[in-house]
Scaffold this motif. Structure first.
Motif, PDB file in Angstrom:
ATOM      1  N   PRO A  38       0.855  -1.157  -0.122  1.00 43.49           N
ATOM      2  CA  PRO A  38      -0.051   0.114  -0.130  1.00 43.49           C
ATOM      3  C   PRO A  38       0.869   1.303  -0.152  1.00 43.49           C
ATOM      4  N   ARG A  39       0.377   2.189  -0.433  1.00 43.76           N
ATOM      5  CA  ARG A  39       1.211   3.629  -0.880  1.00 43.76           C
ATOM      6  C   ARG A  39       1.489   4.128   0.592  1.00 43.76           C
ATOM      7  N   GLU A  40       0.552   3.913   1.607  1.00 45.86           N
ATOM      8  CA  GLU A  40       0.700   4.216   2.909  1.00 45.86           C
ATOM      9  C   GLU A  40       2.086   3.870   3.550  1.00 45.86           C
ATOM     10  N   LYS A  41       2.210   2.307   3.389  1.00 43.17           N
ATOM     11  CA  LYS A  41       3.277   1.852   3.865  1.00 43.17           C
ATOM     12  C   LYS A  41       4.594   2.174   3.221  1.00 43.17           C
ATOM     13  N   ILE A  42       4.417   2.389   1.871  1.00 39.02           N
ATOM     14  CA  ILE A  42       5.784   3.135   1.278  1.00 39.02           C
ATOM     15  C   ILE A  42       6.223   4.405   1.702  1.00 39.02           C
ATOM     16  N   LEU A  43       5.212   5.049   1.993  1.00 40.33           N
ATOM     17  CA  LEU A  43       5.605   6.819   2.045  1.00 40.33           C
ATOM     18  C   LEU A  43       6.020   6.779   3.655  1.00 40.33           C
ATOM     19  N   THR A  63       7.548   4.041   5.123  1.00 41.12           N
ATOM     20  CA  THR A  63       8.951   3.294   5.363  1.00 41.12           C
ATOM     21  C   THR A  63       9.885   4.238   4.560  1.00 41.12           C
ATOM     22  N   VAL A  64       9.723   4.401   3.278  1.00 40.75           N
ATOM     23  CA  VAL A  64      10.594   5.382   2.614  1.00 40.75           C
ATOM     24  C   VAL A  64      10.782   6.670   2.912  1.00 40.75           C
ATOM     25  N   TRP A  65       9.476   7.433   3.113  1.00 40.13           N
ATOM     26  CA  TRP A  65       9.777   8.871   3.176  1.00 40.13           C
ATOM     27  C   TRP A  65       9.886   9.158   4.885  1.00 40.13           C
ATOM     28  N   GLY A  66       9.227   8.191   5.479  1.00 40.80           N
ATOM     29  CA  GLY A  66       9.054   8.530   7.027  1.00 40.80           C
ATOM     30  C   GLY A  66       8.030   9.450   7.178  1.00 40.80           C
ATOM     31  N   TYR A  67       7.039   9.924   6.629  1.00 38.92           N
ATOM     32  CA  TYR A  67       6.079  11.019   6.588  1.00 38.92           C
ATOM     33  C   TYR A  67       5.008  10.114   7.369  1.00 38.92           C
ATOM     34  N   ASN A  68       4.327  11.028   8.265  1.00 42.13           N
ATOM     35  CA  ASN A  68       3.018  10.648   8.916  1.00 42.13           C
ATOM     36  C   ASN A  68       1.802  11.222   7.982  1.00 42.13           C
ATOM     37  N   VAL A  69       2.359  12.423   7.666  1.00 39.15           N
ATOM     38  CA  VAL A  69       1.105  12.881   6.606  1.00 39.15           C
ATOM     39  C   VAL A  69       1.868  12.922   5.426  1.00 39.15           C
ATOM     40  N   TYR A  70       0.923  12.297   4.204  1.00 35.39           N
ATOM     41  CA  TYR A  70       1.742  12.128   2.961  1.00 35.39           C
ATOM     42  C   TYR A  70       1.885  13.034   1.940  1.00 35.39           C
ATOM     43  N   PRO A  71       2.719  13.406   1.218  1.00 38.55           N
ATOM     44  CA  PRO A  71       2.715  14.152  -0.192  1.00 38.55           C
ATOM     45  C   PRO A  71       1.790  13.127  -1.285  1.00 38.55           C
ATOM     46  N   THR A  72       1.800  13.794  -2.389  1.00 42.57           N
ATOM     47  CA  THR A  72       1.081  13.086  -3.331  1.00 42.57           C
ATOM     48  C   THR A  72       1.431  11.764  -3.887  1.00 42.57           C
ATOM     49  N   THR A  73       0.575  11.074  -4.444  1.00 37.33           N
ATOM     50  CA  THR A  73       0.983   9.693  -5.001  1.00 37.33           C
ATOM     51  C   THR A  73       1.866   9.838  -6.282  1.00 37.33           C
ATOM     52  N   ARG A  74       1.978  10.852  -6.779  1.00 42.63           N
ATOM     53  CA  ARG A  74       2.706  11.331  -7.896  1.00 42.63           C
ATOM     54  C   ARG A  74       4.115  10.861  -7.478  1.00 42.63           C
ATOM     55  N   THR A  75       4.558  11.191  -6.367  1.00 46.27           N
ATOM     56  CA  THR A  75       5.875  11.390  -5.762  1.00 46.27           C
ATOM     57  C   THR A  75       6.189   9.868  -6.263  1.00 46.27           C
ATOM     58  N   ILE A  76       5.507   8.850  -5.550  1.00 44.83           N
ATOM     59  CA  ILE A  76       5.901   7.301  -6.049  1.00 44.83           C
ATOM     60  C   ILE A  76       5.787   6.908  -7.455  1.00 44.83           C
ATOM     61  N   ASP A  77       4.677   7.532  -8.006  1.00 44.51           N
ATOM     62  CA  ASP A  77       4.510   7.187  -9.556  1.00 44.51           C
ATOM     63  C   ASP A  77       5.864   7.412 -10.395  1.00 44.51           C
ATOM     64  N   ASN A  78       6.676   8.691 -10.048  1.00 40.31           N
ATOM     65  CA  ASN A  78       7.737   8.877 -10.576  1.00 40.31           C
ATOM     66  C   ASN A  78       8.781   8.085 -10.520  1.00 40.31           C
ATOM     67  N   PHE A  79       9.118   7.593  -9.234  1.00 39.17           N
ATOM     68  CA  PHE A  79      10.042   6.440  -8.822  1.00 39.17           C
ATOM     69  C   PHE A  79       9.664   5.191  -9.671  1.00 39.17           C
TER      70      PHE A  79
END
Length: 235
Positions: free
Chosen positions: A180-185, A187-203
């Motif tokens: 799930p994108r929540e888990k990615i953000l 684990t990888v970004w360490g955010y509790n409140v997330y940026p846009t899904t676009r961020t992961i899409d680009n990766f």
């Protein structure tokens, strides 16, 4: 310093809410408060939690409905339900709809804290999939996570950013499963409140460019609309 474990506390009775929040914070948890079902679902959709403590009798949407909605969204966060009702049919319904544990009020505070700890620990064990080593090969690609570099099918060397290496490792460790994108953000970004899904899409687009034979028809790296991302490999 490791990040504090975060708990969503959903309880509309203010005195109990404050007492629980205080005790959880003294145990070192980071507590986010919600006082009704609708508020709880809003928070779950925009933040990552290690555990939810959820009262059954809530305004807007009751705890059972909240639990069901969270599970329908494929969110596996541990849920501990609190209820003033002490009959077994309510307990069975709560567990059936996806709660992990159930306590009736009044409860022993120490027991509650113990159960919170156990649920979080159990969930962590489930999440820690088999880890891959420092290097990994798939198809004609070779990745060295530690050195943050890869060699692709054409023998070209690719420098990976730290986040690219982390995301690649996370996806590979969960191969053939949607992460799930929540888990990615988290684990990888360490955010509790997330940026846009676009961020992961680009990766993911970058990974396709680096590693796929045909980036428009990917074999390895997939986006699962509205849910998350997946690395696929034939066993």
């Amino acid at each position: 310093m490791s990040q504090k474990l975060s708990i969503l506390l959903v309880e509309d009775e203010e005195n109990l809410h404050e007492a629980l929040r205080l005790n959880l914070e003294l145990e070192g948890y980071e507590v986010t408060s919600a006082y009704d079902g609708a508020q709880a679902l809003e928070k779950v959709a925009s933040e990552y939690f290690d555990l939810i403590i959820l009262d059954v009798m809530l305004p807007e949407a009751d705890g059972i409905h909240v639990t069901e909605t969270i599970r329908v969204r494929n969110n596996e966060v541990p849920i501990l339900i609190l209820s003033a009702k002490n009959n077994s049919s309510d307990k069975v319904l709560g567990l059936k709809k996806g709660a992990d544990d159930y306590m009736t009020k009044p409860f022993n505070l120490e027991e509650l804290l113990l159960r919170v700890h156990k649920l979080i620990e159990k969930n962590k064990k489930l999440q820690d999939k088999e880890t891959v080593g420092n290097t990994y090969s798939f198809g004609k690609n070779q990745v060295d996570f530690k050195a943050q570099e890869a060699v692709n099918k054409n023998g070209e060397k690719i420098q990976l950013s730290k986040k690219e290496a982390m995301l690649l490792k996370l996806l590979i460790e969960n191969k053939n499963e949607v992460v799930p994108r929540e888990k990615i953000l988290q684990t990888v970004w360490g955010y509790n409140v997330y940026p846009t899904t676009r961020t992961i899409d680009n990766f993911i687009l970058n990974f396709r460019k680096y590693f796929e034979e045909d980036s428009r028809n990917p074999i390895y790296f997939h986006s699962v609309r509205g849910v998350g991302y997946k690395y696929t490999e034939e066993n």
